[in-house]
Design a protein around this motif. Structure first.
Motif, PDB file in Angstrom:
ATOM      1  N   GLN A  43       0.833  -1.209   0.000  1.00 46.64           N
ATOM      2  CA  GLN A  43       0.000   0.000   0.000  1.00 46.64           C
ATOM      3  C   GLN A  43       0.863   1.253   0.000  1.00 46.64           C
ATOM      4  O   GLN A  43       0.569   2.213  -0.714  1.00 46.64           O
ATOM      5  CB  GLN A  43      -0.931   0.014   1.211  1.00 46.64           C
ATOM      6  N   ALA A  44       1.925   1.248   0.788  1.00 46.82           N
ATOM      7  CA  ALA A  44       2.816   2.405   0.839  1.00 46.82           C
ATOM      8  C   ALA A  44       3.475   2.645  -0.524  1.00 46.82           C
ATOM      9  O   ALA A  44       3.572   3.789  -0.988  1.00 46.82           O
ATOM     10  CB  ALA A  44       3.866   2.211   1.926  1.00 46.82           C
ATOM     11  N   ALA A  45       3.904   1.576  -1.170  1.00 43.18           N
ATOM     12  CA  ALA A  45       4.535   1.707  -2.487  1.00 43.18           C
ATOM     13  C   ALA A  45       3.547   2.251  -3.515  1.00 43.18           C
ATOM     14  O   ALA A  45       3.862   3.175  -4.280  1.00 43.18           O
ATOM     15  CB  ALA A  45       5.093   0.361  -2.936  1.00 43.18           C
ATOM     16  N   VAL A  46       2.346   1.700  -3.518  1.00 41.80           N
ATOM     17  CA  VAL A  46       1.335   2.158  -4.474  1.00 41.80           C
ATOM     18  C   VAL A  46       0.912   3.586  -4.158  1.00 41.80           C
ATOM     19  O   VAL A  46       0.738   4.414  -5.067  1.00 41.80           O
ATOM     20  CB  VAL A  46       0.120   1.196  -4.471  1.00 41.80           C
ATOM     21  N   GLY A  47       0.754   3.912  -2.881  1.00 43.27           N
ATOM     22  CA  GLY A  47       0.396   5.277  -2.497  1.00 43.27           C
ATOM     23  C   GLY A  47       1.439   6.286  -2.943  1.00 43.27           C
ATOM     24  O   GLY A  47       1.108   7.377  -3.430  1.00 43.27           O
ATOM     25  N   LEU A  48       2.722   5.938  -2.804  1.00 40.50           N
ATOM     26  CA  LEU A  48       3.792   6.818  -3.262  1.00 40.50           C
ATOM     27  C   LEU A  48       3.726   7.010  -4.779  1.00 40.50           C
ATOM     28  O   LEU A  48       3.861   8.133  -5.278  1.00 40.50           O
ATOM     29  CB  LEU A  48       5.147   6.246  -2.853  1.00 40.50           C
ATOM     30  N   ALA A  67      -3.244  13.578  -2.970  1.00 42.91           N
ATOM     31  CA  ALA A  67      -3.212  12.147  -3.279  1.00 42.91           C
ATOM     32  C   ALA A  67      -2.395  11.395  -2.232  1.00 42.91           C
ATOM     33  O   ALA A  67      -2.781  10.300  -1.793  1.00 42.91           O
ATOM     34  CB  ALA A  67      -2.634  11.914  -4.671  1.00 42.91           C
ATOM     35  N   ALA A  68      -1.281  11.992  -1.803  1.00 43.39           N
ATOM     36  CA  ALA A  68      -0.462  11.360  -0.763  1.00 43.39           C
ATOM     37  C   ALA A  68      -1.235  11.263   0.551  1.00 43.39           C
ATOM     38  O   ALA A  68      -1.169  10.240   1.241  1.00 43.39           O
ATOM     39  CB  ALA A  68       0.827  12.152  -0.559  1.00 43.39           C
ATOM     40  N   TYR A  69      -1.975  12.299   0.886  1.00 44.73           N
ATOM     41  CA  TYR A  69      -2.757  12.269   2.121  1.00 44.73           C
ATOM     42  C   TYR A  69      -3.864  11.222   2.021  1.00 44.73           C
ATOM     43  O   TYR A  69      -4.150  10.524   2.991  1.00 44.73           O
ATOM     44  CB  TYR A  69      -3.355  13.648   2.430  1.00 44.73           C
ATOM     45  N   GLY A  70      -4.485  11.091   0.863  1.00 49.68           N
ATOM     46  CA  GLY A  70      -5.498  10.053   0.671  1.00 49.68           C
ATOM     47  C   GLY A  70      -4.909   8.666   0.859  1.00 49.68           C
ATOM     48  O   GLY A  70      -5.521   7.792   1.480  1.00 49.68           O
ATOM     49  N   ALA A  71      -3.696   8.467   0.357  1.00 51.77           N
ATOM     50  CA  ALA A  71      -3.026   7.182   0.549  1.00 51.77           C
ATOM     51  C   ALA A  71      -2.686   6.972   2.022  1.00 51.77           C
ATOM     52  O   ALA A  71      -2.847   5.866   2.558  1.00 51.77           O
ATOM     53  CB  ALA A  71      -1.762   7.123  -0.309  1.00 51.77           C
ATOM     54  N   LEU A  76      -1.763   4.471   7.270  1.00 54.10           N
ATOM     55  CA  LEU A  76      -1.565   4.586   8.720  1.00 54.10           C
ATOM     56  C   LEU A  76      -2.561   3.731   9.511  1.00 54.10           C
ATOM     57  O   LEU A  76      -2.146   2.992  10.412  1.00 54.10           O
ATOM     58  CB  LEU A  76      -1.630   6.048   9.156  1.00 54.10           C
ATOM     59  N   PRO A  77      -3.862   3.794   9.210  1.00 52.08           N
ATOM     60  CA  PRO A  77      -4.785   2.909   9.931  1.00 52.08           C
ATOM     61  C   PRO A  77      -4.507   1.429   9.676  1.00 52.08           C
ATOM     62  O   PRO A  77      -4.636   0.603  10.583  1.00 52.08           O
ATOM     63  CB  PRO A  77      -6.161   3.307   9.403  1.00 52.08           C
ATOM     64  N   ALA A  78      -4.088   1.088   8.463  1.00 51.89           N
ATOM     65  CA  ALA A  78      -3.780  -0.316   8.160  1.00 51.89           C
ATOM     66  C   ALA A  78      -2.559  -0.783   8.948  1.00 51.89           C
ATOM     67  O   ALA A  78      -2.515  -1.924   9.423  1.00 51.89           O
ATOM     68  CB  ALA A  78      -3.549  -0.500   6.663  1.00 51.89           C
ATOM     69  N   ALA A  79      -1.573   0.083   9.102  1.00 51.55           N
ATOM     70  CA  ALA A  79      -0.393  -0.278   9.887  1.00 51.55           C
ATOM     71  C   ALA A  79      -0.758  -0.458  11.355  1.00 51.55           C
ATOM     72  O   ALA A  79      -0.281  -1.402  12.010  1.00 51.55           O
ATOM     73  CB  ALA A  79       0.687   0.792   9.729  1.00 51.55           C
ATOM     74  N   VAL A 107     -11.003   0.610  15.441  1.00 48.92           N
ATOM     75  CA  VAL A 107      -9.979   1.648  15.588  1.00 48.92           C
ATOM     76  C   VAL A 107      -9.506   2.097  14.211  1.00 48.92           C
ATOM     77  O   VAL A 107      -9.340   3.302  13.948  1.00 48.92           O
ATOM     78  CB  VAL A 107      -8.803   1.128  16.449  1.00 48.92           C
ATOM     79  N   LYS A 108      -9.302   1.142  13.313  1.00 53.63           N
ATOM     80  CA  LYS A 108      -8.853   1.459  11.955  1.00 53.63           C
ATOM     81  C   LYS A 108      -9.879   2.337  11.235  1.00 53.63           C
ATOM     82  O   LYS A 108      -9.525   3.349  10.620  1.00 53.63           O
ATOM     83  CB  LYS A 108      -8.620   0.168  11.167  1.00 53.63           C
TER      84      LYS A 108
END
Length: 159
Positions: A43-48, A67-71, A76-79, A107-108
């Motif tokens: 997810q982090a790679a795709v978000g970047l 777009a970065a904030y949307g990712a 962050l919740p997934a982590a 919580v997520k």
């Protein structure tokens, strides 16, 4: 005459077979679980990539940041969820593990909603379309990870 008739013949249903320890271990080896941390990394790679692609296509720094904030509203919740799940593996019984799963899922969701609510305050001139693109594309990584997992297992089984 009832509106719907259901055939409740038990012979149509496949039988449930309880596995012994060896069969259960063989099943686990054939179908290993997907690490939630691996999904977060993807997810982090795709978000970047989405953020950089949005910035590159629009030549607008605010659109890239949106777009970065949307990712990040997905990552962050997934982590946090993955961290909570890793702690639940040590739960004493299945009931407490299931309860923990639902608590961490709530919580997520709450963190995701909170991040989306405060987005206009954090990013001046927020581009909602770019934020939504980053959010949705990053969220879909879950499905891609599940979809790609069987292909990688087939290649492992051939070797």
């Amino acid at each position: 005459m009832p509106l719907f008739e259901f055939d409740t013949d038990a012979s149509d249903e496949p039988g449930f077979k309880q596995l012994n320890a060896e069969e259960a271990q063989a099943l686990r080896e054939r179908q290993p679980s997907l690490s939630p941390w691996r999904v977060v990394v993807w997810q982090a790679a795709v978000g970047l990539l989405v953020a950089l692609g949005t910035w590159g296509l629009t030549q607008n720094l605010v659109a890239g940041a949106s777009a970065a904030y949307g990712a990040m509203a997905v990552i962050l919740p997934a982590a946090l969820f993955a961290r909570g799940l890793s702690r639940q593996r040590r739960a004493a019984n299945a009931g407490s593990a299931l309860t923990g799963f639902f608590v961490w899922e709530m919580v997520k969701i709450a963190l995701t909603v909170a991040m989306l609510i405060v987005a206009p305050r954090l990013i001046l001139g927020l581009n909602w379309l770019a934020l939504l693109a980053g959010f949705v594309v990053t969220m879909k990584v879950y499905w891609v990870a599940v979809w790609l997992r069987p292909a990688s297992q087939r290649s492992l089984n051939k070797n």
